[in-house]
Enzyme design. Sequence first.
Site, short mmCIF file in Angstrom:
data_model
loop_
_atom_site.label_atom_id
_atom_site.label_comp_id
_atom_site.label_asym_id
_atom_site.label_seq_id
_atom_site.Cartn_x
_atom_site.Cartn_y
_atom_site.Cartn_z
N ASN A 27 -6.48 -4.90 11.12
CA ASN A 27 -7.05 -3.71 11.75
C ASN A 27 -7.53 -3.95 13.18
O ASN A 27 -8.26 -3.13 13.73
CB ASN A 27 -8.19 -3.16 10.89
N HIS A 56 -8.48 4.64 15.52
CA HIS A 56 -8.74 5.76 14.61
C HIS A 56 -9.67 6.79 15.23
O HIS A 56 -9.49 8.00 15.06
CB HIS A 56 -9.32 5.25 13.28
N GLU A 103 -6.95 -6.18 -0.94
CA GLU A 103 -8.02 -5.94 0.01
C GLU A 103 -9.39 -6.13 -0.61
O GLU A 103 -10.27 -5.28 -0.48
CB GLU A 103 -7.89 -4.51 0.55
N LYS A 151 0.85 -1.20 0.00
CA LYS A 151 0.00 0.00 0.00
C LYS A 151 0.88 1.23 0.00
O LYS A 151 1.72 1.40 0.89
CB LYS A 151 -0.88 0.02 1.25
N GLU A 167 2.41 -2.45 17.29
CA GLU A 167 2.00 -3.24 16.11
C GLU A 167 2.59 -4.65 16.18
O GLU A 167 1.97 -5.62 15.72
CB GLU A 167 2.43 -2.56 14.80
N HIS A 212 -7.94 -1.12 15.60
CA HIS A 212 -7.79 0.10 14.82
C HIS A 212 -9.05 0.94 14.68
O HIS A 212 -8.97 2.11 14.36
CB HIS A 212 -7.19 -0.22 13.45
N ARG A 253 -7.71 -9.26 4.77
CA ARG A 253 -6.71 -8.33 5.24
C ARG A 253 -7.21 -7.50 6.43
O ARG A 253 -6.42 -6.90 7.16
CB ARG A 253 -6.31 -7.41 4.06
N HIS A 282 0.62 6.82 16.54
CA HIS A 282 -0.28 5.77 16.05
C HIS A 282 -0.23 4.52 16.94
O HIS A 282 -1.28 4.00 17.36
CB HIS A 282 0.06 5.44 14.60
N LYS A 331 2.54 -10.56 8.59
CA LYS A 331 1.83 -9.62 7.71
C LYS A 331 1.86 -10.13 6.27
O LYS A 331 0.86 -10.05 5.56
CB LYS A 331 2.41 -8.20 7.80
N1 NAD Z 1 1.55 1.51 3.77
C1 NAD Z 1 1.07 0.88 4.83
O1 NAD Z 1 0.66 -0.25 4.75
C2 NAD Z 1 1.08 1.59 6.16
C3 NAD Z 1 0.84 0.88 7.34
C4 NAD Z 1 0.92 1.57 8.54
C5 NAD Z 1 1.21 2.92 8.56
N2 NAD Z 1 1.43 3.57 7.38
C6 NAD Z 1 1.77 4.99 7.36
O2 NAD Z 1 3.04 5.14 7.98
C7 NAD Z 1 3.13 6.47 8.49
C8 NAD Z 1 3.70 6.42 9.86
O3 NAD Z 1 4.98 5.81 9.80
P1 NAD Z 1 6.08 6.13 10.89
O4 NAD Z 1 5.51 5.89 12.21
O5 NAD Z 1 7.30 5.44 10.48
O6 NAD Z 1 6.20 7.71 10.76
P2 NAD Z 1 7.38 8.63 10.17
O7 NAD Z 1 7.79 8.17 8.83
O8 NAD Z 1 6.89 10.02 10.29
O9 NAD Z 1 8.59 8.35 11.19
C9 NAD Z 1 8.45 8.76 12.52
C10 NAD Z 1 9.55 9.75 12.89
O10 NAD Z 1 10.76 9.04 13.07
C11 NAD Z 1 11.79 9.60 12.25
N3 NAD Z 1 12.69 8.49 11.92
C12 NAD Z 1 12.39 7.41 11.15
N4 NAD Z 1 13.42 6.54 11.19
C13 NAD Z 1 14.37 7.07 11.97
C14 NAD Z 1 15.65 6.64 12.41
N5 NAD Z 1 16.12 5.43 12.09
N6 NAD Z 1 16.38 7.47 13.18
C15 NAD Z 1 15.88 8.67 13.54
N7 NAD Z 1 14.68 9.12 13.20
C16 NAD Z 1 13.92 8.32 12.42
C17 NAD Z 1 11.06 10.25 11.12
O11 NAD Z 1 11.82 11.27 10.53
C18 NAD Z 1 9.83 10.79 11.84
O12 NAD Z 1 10.14 12.00 12.46
C19 NAD Z 1 1.72 7.05 8.43
O13 NAD Z 1 1.66 7.98 7.37
C20 NAD Z 1 0.84 5.86 8.13
O14 NAD Z 1 -0.29 6.20 7.36
C21 NAD Z 1 1.36 2.93 6.19
ZN ZN Z 2 -1.59 0.47 12.63
#
Ligand code: NAD
Ligand code: ZN
Lengths: 376, 376
Positions: free
Chosen positions: A256, A263, A247, A153, A195, A259, A252, A276, A237
């Site tokens: 959730n 949400h 989906e 996704k 998660e 969730h 799938r 999150h 996963k």
């Molecule tokens: N595609 C999917 O299936 C799926 C599933 C779950 C969530 N998501 C999406 O993922 C996003 C959230 O992901 P996230 O929690 O990784 O958020 P993010 O990408 O914003 O990362 C969180 C923070 O950590 C920092 N960061 C990341 N890796 C780091 C590292 N190794 N060292 C230092 N800083 C680091 C980032 O710069 C950011 O400030 C949301 O937009 C959500 O919608 C997508």
């Molecule tokens: Zn989640």
Amino acid sequence: MSAANPGATSPQTVHVPLGDRSYDISIGNGNLAEVGRWVTSLRKVTHVVLISDGNVAKYYQQPVEDAIAAEGIRVTSLGVPAGEQSKSVPTAQSLWEAALADRVDRKSTVVALGGGVVGDLAGFVAATMTRGLDFFQIPTSLLAQVDSSVGGKVGINLPSAKNIVGAFWQPKGVLIDTAVLKTLPRREYLSGLAEVIKYGVILDADFFAYLEANVQPMLNRDPAVLQKIIARSCELKAQVVAEDETETTGLRAILNYGHTFCHALETVSGYGEYLHGEAVSVGMLCASRLGEKLGVFDAESTQRQAKLLSALELPVATPKLSETAILSAMQRDKKVEHGKLRFIVPHAIGKVVLTPDVPSEMALAAWREGIEDESA
Amino acid sequence: MSAANPGATSPQTVHVPLGDRSYDISIGNGNLAEVGRWVTSLRKVTHVVLISDGNVAKYYQQPVEDAIAAEGIRVTSLGVPAGEQSKSVPTAQSLWEAALADRVDRKSTVVALGGGVVGDLAGFVAATMTRGLDFFQIPTSLLAQVDSSVGGKVGINLPSAKNIVGAFWQPKGVLIDTAVLKTLPRREYLSGLAEVIKYGVILDADFFAYLEANVQPMLNRDPAVLQKIIARSCELKAQVVAEDETETTGLRAILNYGHTFCHALETVSGYGEYLHGEAVSVGMLCASRLGEKLGVFDAESTQRQAKLLSALELPVATPKLSETAILSAMQRDKKVEHGKLRFIVPHAIGKVVLTPDVPSEMALAAWREGIEDESA
Ligand SMILES: NC(=O)c1ccc[n+]([C@@H]2O[C@H](COP(=O)([O-])OP(=O)(O)OC[C@H]3O[C@@H](n4cnc5c(N)ncnc54)[C@H](O)[C@@H]3O)[C@@H](O)[C@H]2O)c1
Ligand SMILES: [Zn+2]
Ligand SMILES: NC(=O)c1ccc[n+]([C@@H]2O[C@H](COP(=O)([O-])OP(=O)(O)OC[C@H]3O[C@@H](n4cnc5c(N)ncnc54)[C@H](O)[C@@H]3O)[C@@H](O)[C@H]2O)c1
Ligand SMILES: [Zn+2]
């Protein structure tokens, strides 16, 4: 299943079986240094568009760029501001234009280096640039390593809805280096663990028990334990995704678990108040109490989750928020069909069931009983 | 192969064989009235997002909306300004937001009603909204009926490049009503005929002869002849697309006969000076003269094309433009690899060959000799 000696950890691979879109996830400790050879072992690559955010680029962009360039590959490095706001149409447009300005073509490859934000955004750019470019993921947050980088996704947000514009676009490979988690802020790290626990509850009781037995190494980001929990999360996963890639069958949906409450909590508390995974933590306990009320789940199992989440410093109490607002947020959630509430309800640790037609008063009661640590 | 009596025309179907993405093109005269039943015969549809432009909406939006609504389907009608500028990121964003504001969800269906601009844009919105919605095309320009609605390429432009952001997204069905061509401006109509002639030259000598024998009915937009030439064009394009759906084997390149010269002409003369089919007309004759120079094509076959194009009021003479500019535009064209010029060169009416390593001086000579009607 005990924590191995970190020094003894050797890299491992999780296969994601999706027919001609199958690919491997390579998991190791320190394997980021081999990213150049890894890319060239998977595809003939001549030009990489490397996308990262400021926080991640600071530590890892240069080494990744160098390792890729060392293979004779031209690299275009593009940066976006860290944070959810970068998953937007204007940021996607700026990436399309910057890639084009540096002579992207149909043979170019996009590499996402960052958390879920960068992965979703870069993946969307890859899916749409010249009608689809090869795509590799190097997830650097725990959440991205165990969740967003698996499943294909990709997408961006509109001001009024998250992840509403996007595609299913599988990567050609995912490289996970547990060592990059050292620089991940603690709160982000713990949030990702929620998660991981989710996978145990929905699919694998042994894995859940392993997590209970390894709280301290998890808190210490022990590389061997990290590799184990990341690999198992990816496997679980991948199993679910392989059965319902786009989906369509509904399978799938079990991902959730927790969730719908999560949400609603994120929406009503205002995005940013909870990370999150923190909201997932609270949401899983609401769903567990709902299972108790439906007579399919026992209180001890709810308590086991609460204890593990607490030990990992995740929130377990429901905050005091307007119940009307929570209910209407749950009704707008996509798992609601024809006005009836649908939940992923646990029946045991390791087993959940998609349950339609849940009375909203019962859902609210499961929410309400979590207030003030009643669940702990 | 003679022109049938218009009254005797019965609708026909062209199948596009693409495995689990196969679909049918239904071609008739007056079949727009049946669009509601057509949609419901193909899919269970409850909500349609109908996208059109001002010129087309004026005549056809209300009848299409009514016919779809008569099947108990909710319709969200969205309009964009007519013209290439609507194939843009801001217009796509406005459509995403408008669809969302009217409660689009994963079960919604996008219907494109218009020329190639609307088809490409609406198709891109369909490909990306909630990670992919069902999509139907009702092409209303001749170019869209014989070319852009077949093959699954959808997309938008960036300010500095056409069609650079997009996807391969096959429709679930295409409905072509030859009667809507009555309102198409004459110049647009004739421009579309250039692509029809192109199919004859690249793949089907009998079809080319049929076109030569039916100039007057074509100029009169005779429904039976229209149906015949549209159906055959769709068949031929579908054949090519089926062999190379995502443009990976290179087979699809033959559809670009005349198009390297055409794109250079469009770029250097400034977009808007020539309609696309007009530039294709000039470009096919350049490619034919190139074939003569390469010793693989005869002058009489070039003349046959010039005569047919002229009879259909399409331009045949190369305009006087800077040769340096033309050459550099051809070098930037995507059919150029590693600095060498590649052309689709005709060997006979009905047969073309992808020819790499063409000396640029020879290509320029083929261009130059078309100036001042030397080719006619
Ligand atoms: N595609 C999917 O299936 C799926 C599933 C779950 C969530 N998501 C999406 O993922 C996003 C959230 O992901 P996230 O929690 O990784 O958020 P993010 O990408 O914003 O990362 C969180 C923070 O950590 C920092 N960061 C990341 N890796 C780091 C590292 N190794 N060292 C230092 N800083 C680091 C980032 O710069 C950011 O400030 C949301 O937009 C959500 O919608 C997508
Ligand atoms: Zn989640
Ligand atoms: N996807 C593909 O494979 C593919 C192939 C070729 C071209 N294209 C794209 O198609 C576009 C050109 O398509 P086009 O020539 O149809 O342009 P268009 O959509 O702009 O239509 C031409 C004009 O005719 C008007 N029009 C269309 N149907 C009409 C009708 N029945 N009655 C009255 N007016 C009508 C339109 O409003 C417009 O003003 C370009 O953007 C090109 O990139 C795509
Ligand atoms: Zn064309």
